[in-house]
Design an enzyme around this catalytic site. Sequence first.
Site, PDB file in Angstrom:
ATOM      1  N   ILE A  30       1.554   3.629   6.706  1.00 17.25           N
ATOM      2  CA  ILE A  30       0.836   4.476   7.473  1.00 17.25           C
ATOM      3  C   ILE A  30       0.440   3.651   8.927  1.00 17.25           C
ATOM      4  O   ILE A  30      -0.003   4.257   9.809  1.00 17.25           O
ATOM      5  CB  ILE A  30      -0.634   5.052   6.843  1.00 17.25           C
ATOM      6  CG1 ILE A  30      -1.618   3.999   6.576  1.00 17.25           C
ATOM      7  CG2 ILE A  30      -0.271   5.885   5.790  1.00 17.25           C
ATOM      8  CD1 ILE A  30      -3.071   4.267   6.222  1.00 17.25           C
ATOM      9  N   ASP A  31       0.484   2.572   9.044  1.00 20.70           N
ATOM     10  CA  ASP A  31       0.245   1.532  10.235  1.00 20.70           C
ATOM     11  C   ASP A  31       1.233   1.510  11.391  1.00 20.70           C
ATOM     12  O   ASP A  31       0.776   1.207  12.412  1.00 20.70           O
ATOM     13  CB  ASP A  31      -0.010   0.151   9.680  1.00 20.70           C
ATOM     14  CG  ASP A  31      -1.170   0.019   8.568  1.00 20.70           C
ATOM     15  OD1 ASP A  31      -2.079   0.986   8.804  1.00 20.70           O
ATOM     16  OD2 ASP A  31      -1.306  -0.975   7.993  1.00 20.70           O
ATOM     17  N   TYR A  84      -9.067   5.641   2.266  1.00 20.49           N
ATOM     18  CA  TYR A  84      -7.741   5.770   1.369  1.00 20.49           C
ATOM     19  C   TYR A  84      -7.591   7.367   1.624  1.00 20.49           C
ATOM     20  O   TYR A  84      -6.189   7.634   1.262  1.00 20.49           O
ATOM     21  CB  TYR A  84      -7.745   5.384   0.013  1.00 20.49           C
ATOM     22  CG  TYR A  84      -8.158   3.873  -0.005  1.00 20.49           C
ATOM     23  CD1 TYR A  84      -6.990   2.976   0.146  1.00 20.49           C
ATOM     24  CD2 TYR A  84      -9.426   3.328   0.030  1.00 20.49           C
ATOM     25  CE1 TYR A  84      -7.142   1.768   0.135  1.00 20.49           C
ATOM     26  CE2 TYR A  84      -9.623   2.079  -0.044  1.00 20.49           C
ATOM     27  CZ  TYR A  84      -8.354   1.169   0.020  1.00 20.49           C
ATOM     28  OH  TYR A  84      -8.410  -0.447  -0.005  1.00 20.49           O
ATOM     29  N   GLY A 133       0.963  -1.285   0.017  1.00 20.30           N
ATOM     30  CA  GLY A 133       0.046  -0.076   0.081  1.00 20.30           C
ATOM     31  C   GLY A 133       0.870   1.316   0.083  1.00 20.30           C
ATOM     32  O   GLY A 133       1.776   1.526   0.647  1.00 20.30           O
ATOM     33  N   ARG A 177       0.657  -5.472  -4.852  1.00 15.90           N
ATOM     34  CA  ARG A 177       0.930  -6.171  -3.805  1.00 15.90           C
ATOM     35  C   ARG A 177       1.178  -7.430  -3.985  1.00 15.90           C
ATOM     36  O   ARG A 177       0.975  -8.501  -3.218  1.00 15.90           O
ATOM     37  CB  ARG A 177      -0.711  -6.273  -3.011  1.00 15.90           C
ATOM     38  CG  ARG A 177      -1.140  -4.915  -2.245  1.00 15.90           C
ATOM     39  CD  ARG A 177      -1.969  -5.177  -1.071  1.00 15.90           C
ATOM     40  NE  ARG A 177      -2.302  -3.969  -0.378  1.00 15.90           N
ATOM     41  CZ  ARG A 177      -1.598  -3.491   0.679  1.00 15.90           C
ATOM     42  NH1 ARG A 177      -0.599  -4.213   0.999  1.00 15.90           N
ATOM     43  NH2 ARG A 177      -2.201  -2.473   1.022  1.00 15.90           N
ATOM     44  N   ARG A 233     -24.620  14.300  18.882  1.00  6.35           N
ATOM     45  CA  ARG A 233     -24.628  12.747  18.421  1.00  6.35           C
ATOM     46  C   ARG A 233     -23.467  12.087  18.672  1.00  6.35           C
ATOM     47  O   ARG A 233     -22.343  12.721  19.223  1.00  6.35           O
ATOM     48  CB  ARG A 233     -24.559  13.178  16.836  1.00  6.35           C
ATOM     49  CG  ARG A 233     -25.630  13.230  16.277  1.00  6.35           C
ATOM     50  CD  ARG A 233     -25.521  13.306  14.740  1.00  6.35           C
ATOM     51  NE  ARG A 233     -26.918  13.488  13.992  1.00  6.35           N
ATOM     52  CZ  ARG A 233     -27.097  14.254  12.920  1.00  6.35           C
ATOM     53  NH1 ARG A 233     -26.247  14.750  12.318  1.00  6.35           N
ATOM     54  NH2 ARG A 233     -28.229  14.029  12.323  1.00  6.35           N
TER      55      ARG A 233
END
Length: 369
Positions: free
Chosen positions: A144-145, A290, A16, A78, A180
């Site tokens: 990004i993880d 994304y 990714g 990938r 909310r």
Amino acid sequence: MLKSAVKRFGILTSGGDCPGLNAAIRGVAKAASGVFGMEIVGISNGYRGLIDGDARELSPDDFSGILTRGGTILGSSREKPFKEPDSDVKKDSEAGQDKPELIKENVSRLGLDALVVLGGNGTNTTAYLLAKEGLNVIGLPKTIDNDIWGTDVTFGFHSAVDIATESIDRLHSTAHSHNRVMVIELMGHKAGWLALYAGVAGGGDVILIPEIPYDAAAVARDIERRRSEGKQFSIVVVAEGAMSKDEAAMPKKERKRLRERMPYPSIGYRVAAEIQSATGMETRVTVLGYLQRGGTPSPYDRVLATSFGTAAAELLARGRFGRMVAMKDASVSSVPLSEVADRTKTIPFNHHMLDTARLVGTCFGDESL
Ligand code: F6P
């Protein structure tokens, strides 16, 4: 020019994409060609390009002016040339030829002394397997993880935290206006770093991450406690890999089956339904998707990717192969790919950010009152 063990190398981006890939490519390329006089071959679309031999020589024009650009100028895929660990066959094949063999042939045909691969866990695991096959490989940690073993931080992570935090800020004001509950689902299948950091930065009231299985009743109780204190809205940050306590107790395969049959598009929707049914409060869902991976890198990631890139060029020059560039205790260093392969850096239970979040009253859904 300074002396270099490598005269010509290939560079690819795999998995990714994330902000900072181009900044890292630029860092590697400027140092490798400008300081060490190396030739650089850009490989298209990750390992796919290495299998197909889809590559072209890069000139300084290719890696100039790309510092701030999102995505990757090389393209990504990938593609995994080796079979998954639980498969009986270890090497994947194409038209009767195994993919690692095709890669080795192309590396030799292109005259590459080494490869630099920019990617996440899968990419760096493949890098290790290619190194075991005799190739000279250097890895760079991007995602990004932020879940790559051996480095305190990956580039791409802080840009995503910035994007997610801005989104939480925007949800805050509308949640407040309408009384909310706002659920925001962020990326992170196996690790909750992004949800934790963006959740703390955006003042999330509840943060649900894969590392801490949640109890829906505990989440509802926390939201009701807030309401009883006069706070008519709540912000709930959910990592896409968050799971309930019941799910966590199941074998992985059963949990996967249950998720596939779940009557919701994703976990954020399920959490919202659980909250609405338990509290009766109007609840809305935002899945950021994304957007978290796109666009220009933050200044932090530009700096990190540039230092990681230049460090990779130095490793090439010194012939220190089979390693991944890493950040350890605020210094750029490197770790053996053998230590990185097949591992995931999840949030340890004693991580200071979990304590920080709890000390400002964040609920992780694990309290049973
Ligand atoms: O880059 C890692 C990641 O962002 C995960 O958090 C996410 O689940 C995954 O990629 C999804 O990416 P894709 O749909 O491109 O496979």
